[in-house]
Scaffold this motif. Sequence first.
Motif, PDB file in Angstrom:
ATOM      1  N   GLN A   1       8.176  23.760 -34.444  1.00 20.35           N
ATOM      2  CA  GLN A   1       8.033  23.762 -32.985  1.00 20.35           C
ATOM      3  C   GLN A   1       7.952  22.353 -32.398  1.00 20.35           C
ATOM      4  O   GLN A   1       8.049  22.182 -31.178  1.00 20.35           O
ATOM      5  CB  GLN A   1       6.772  24.525 -32.568  1.00 20.35           C
ATOM      6  N   TRP A   2       7.741  21.342 -33.231  1.00 20.16           N
ATOM      7  CA  TRP A   2       7.537  19.987 -32.729  1.00 20.16           C
ATOM      8  C   TRP A   2       8.855  19.241 -32.583  1.00 20.16           C
ATOM      9  O   TRP A   2       9.666  19.208 -33.517  1.00 20.16           O
ATOM     10  CB  TRP A   2       6.673  19.175 -33.690  1.00 20.16           C
TER      11      TRP A   2
ATOM     12  N   LEU B   1       0.836  13.838 -31.527  1.00 16.83           N
ATOM     13  CA  LEU B   1      -0.177  14.358 -32.441  1.00 16.83           C
ATOM     14  C   LEU B   1      -0.594  13.299 -33.460  1.00 16.83           C
ATOM     15  O   LEU B   1      -1.780  13.168 -33.796  1.00 16.83           O
ATOM     16  CB  LEU B   1       0.350  15.600 -33.139  1.00 16.83           C
TER      17      LEU B   1
ATOM     18  N   ALA C   1      -2.199  19.507 -37.216  1.00 13.40           N
ATOM     19  CA  ALA C   1      -1.359  18.315 -37.341  1.00 13.40           C
ATOM     20  C   ALA C   1      -1.626  17.588 -38.652  1.00 13.40           C
ATOM     21  O   ALA C   1      -0.696  17.153 -39.354  1.00 13.40           O
ATOM     22  CB  ALA C   1      -1.597  17.386 -36.157  1.00 13.40           C
TER      23      ALA C   1
ATOM     24  N   TRP D   1       0.885  26.560 -35.356  1.00  9.67           N
ATOM     25  CA  TRP D   1       0.779  25.768 -34.141  1.00  9.67           C
ATOM     26  C   TRP D   1       0.974  26.621 -32.902  1.00  9.67           C
ATOM     27  O   TRP D   1       1.892  27.430 -32.835  1.00  9.67           O
ATOM     28  CB  TRP D   1       1.837  24.664 -34.145  1.00  9.67           C
TER      29      TRP D   1
ATOM     30  N   THR E   1      13.115  18.882 -34.779  1.00 11.34           N
ATOM     31  CA  THR E   1      13.366  17.510 -35.207  1.00 11.34           C
ATOM     32  C   THR E   1      14.682  17.396 -35.970  1.00 11.34           C
ATOM     33  O   THR E   1      14.923  16.392 -36.641  1.00 11.34           O
ATOM     34  CB  THR E   1      12.221  16.998 -36.097  1.00 11.34           C
TER      35      THR E   1
ATOM     36  N   LEU F   1       6.393  15.212 -29.415  1.00 12.04           N
ATOM     37  CA  LEU F   1       5.140  15.897 -29.716  1.00 12.04           C
ATOM     38  C   LEU F   1       4.585  15.443 -31.063  1.00 12.04           C
ATOM     39  O   LEU F   1       3.365  15.239 -31.209  1.00 12.04           O
ATOM     40  CB  LEU F   1       5.343  17.406 -29.705  1.00 12.04           C
ATOM     41  N   ALA F   2       5.439  15.277 -32.062  1.00 17.74           N
ATOM     42  CA  ALA F   2       4.963  14.814 -33.367  1.00 17.74           C
ATOM     43  C   ALA F   2       4.267  13.462 -33.244  1.00 17.74           C
ATOM     44  O   ALA F   2       3.196  13.241 -33.827  1.00 17.74           O
ATOM     45  CB  ALA F   2       6.125  14.727 -34.354  1.00 17.74           C
TER      46      ALA F   2
ATOM     47  N   VAL G   1       6.781  18.171 -40.885  1.00 16.11           N
ATOM     48  CA  VAL G   1       6.454  18.490 -39.495  1.00 16.11           C
ATOM     49  C   VAL G   1       6.696  19.982 -39.287  1.00 16.11           C
ATOM     50  O   VAL G   1       7.432  20.617 -40.058  1.00 16.11           O
ATOM     51  CB  VAL G   1       7.298  17.678 -38.495  1.00 16.11           C
TER      52      VAL G   1
END
Length: 282
Positions: A129-130, A138, A179, A166, A221, A134-135, A126
């Motif tokens: 920024q996620w 996407l 993604a 991203w 994450t 958000l992950a 991943v």
Amino acid sequence: MTAPPSTSPFAFGDLQGCHTPFRRLLSQLPSHDTVPLWFAGDLINRGPDSLATLRDVAALGSRAQVVLGNHDLHLLAVSAGIRRLKGGDTLADVLAAPDAAELLEWLRHRPFAHFENGMLMVHAGVLPQWDVTLALELADELQRALRGPRWREALTDLYGNDPRHWTPDLKRADRLRVAFNAFTRIRFCTPDGSMEFASNGGPQSAPPGHVPWFEAPARRTSDVTLVFGHWAALGLMLRERLIALDSGCVWGQRLSAVRLDQNPSDRVVMQVECDGCGALAE
């Protein structure tokens, strides 16, 4: 009084058509006929028996949580006429099988990410920024595109290296491609998350200015446990909130499965040797 067996799932690294080691390892798992099973993608390709491997995992039904890897998607792309078979591919038996349509339909409906009990499983990685929310958003967008009636067109649009970074304002096609590449291809990125796709060695081979994706500073994450495969040169790696599962079975090394207990000290690692399961070509 004997404690009941753990119902925590076992997560497998990349099978890549290595059917015999998979069956051997599966038979050695505690409660192997009932325990939930997670698969970090790349069920098929380069190993000697992609068809039997795909059939066996699909036959597990709801016991199996499978995320899509780059080799699984390559099979779908070849079947759709988007890409051609490569020299090292071992997918011809799947494409020629009498149940090919059923197997491909099952594969096309697998997700790109799975989140459960504080653990997020993806194939490759991943972006920093996620966060988990958000992950998963996407992943859901990709899943809906791949499961829809225009899935061939959607899959065609997903291939490509750019954009590599991203930003929240990406247009839909670019957003999905970023993604797609993160979930299925990433190994290295810059500290701010710009992906690099040429390098496939171990962490020490990072290109200048790049780090393994999971070591990007301020990765959002970091509060959950990431479970992933894809990176054979990284090998089996267990950290408190990181489980790398691809231990190079298709390169004649080992196939690994890890019991995903929430307490890291309670995790169990099971492995089998993969002699005789050598890839035809890199």
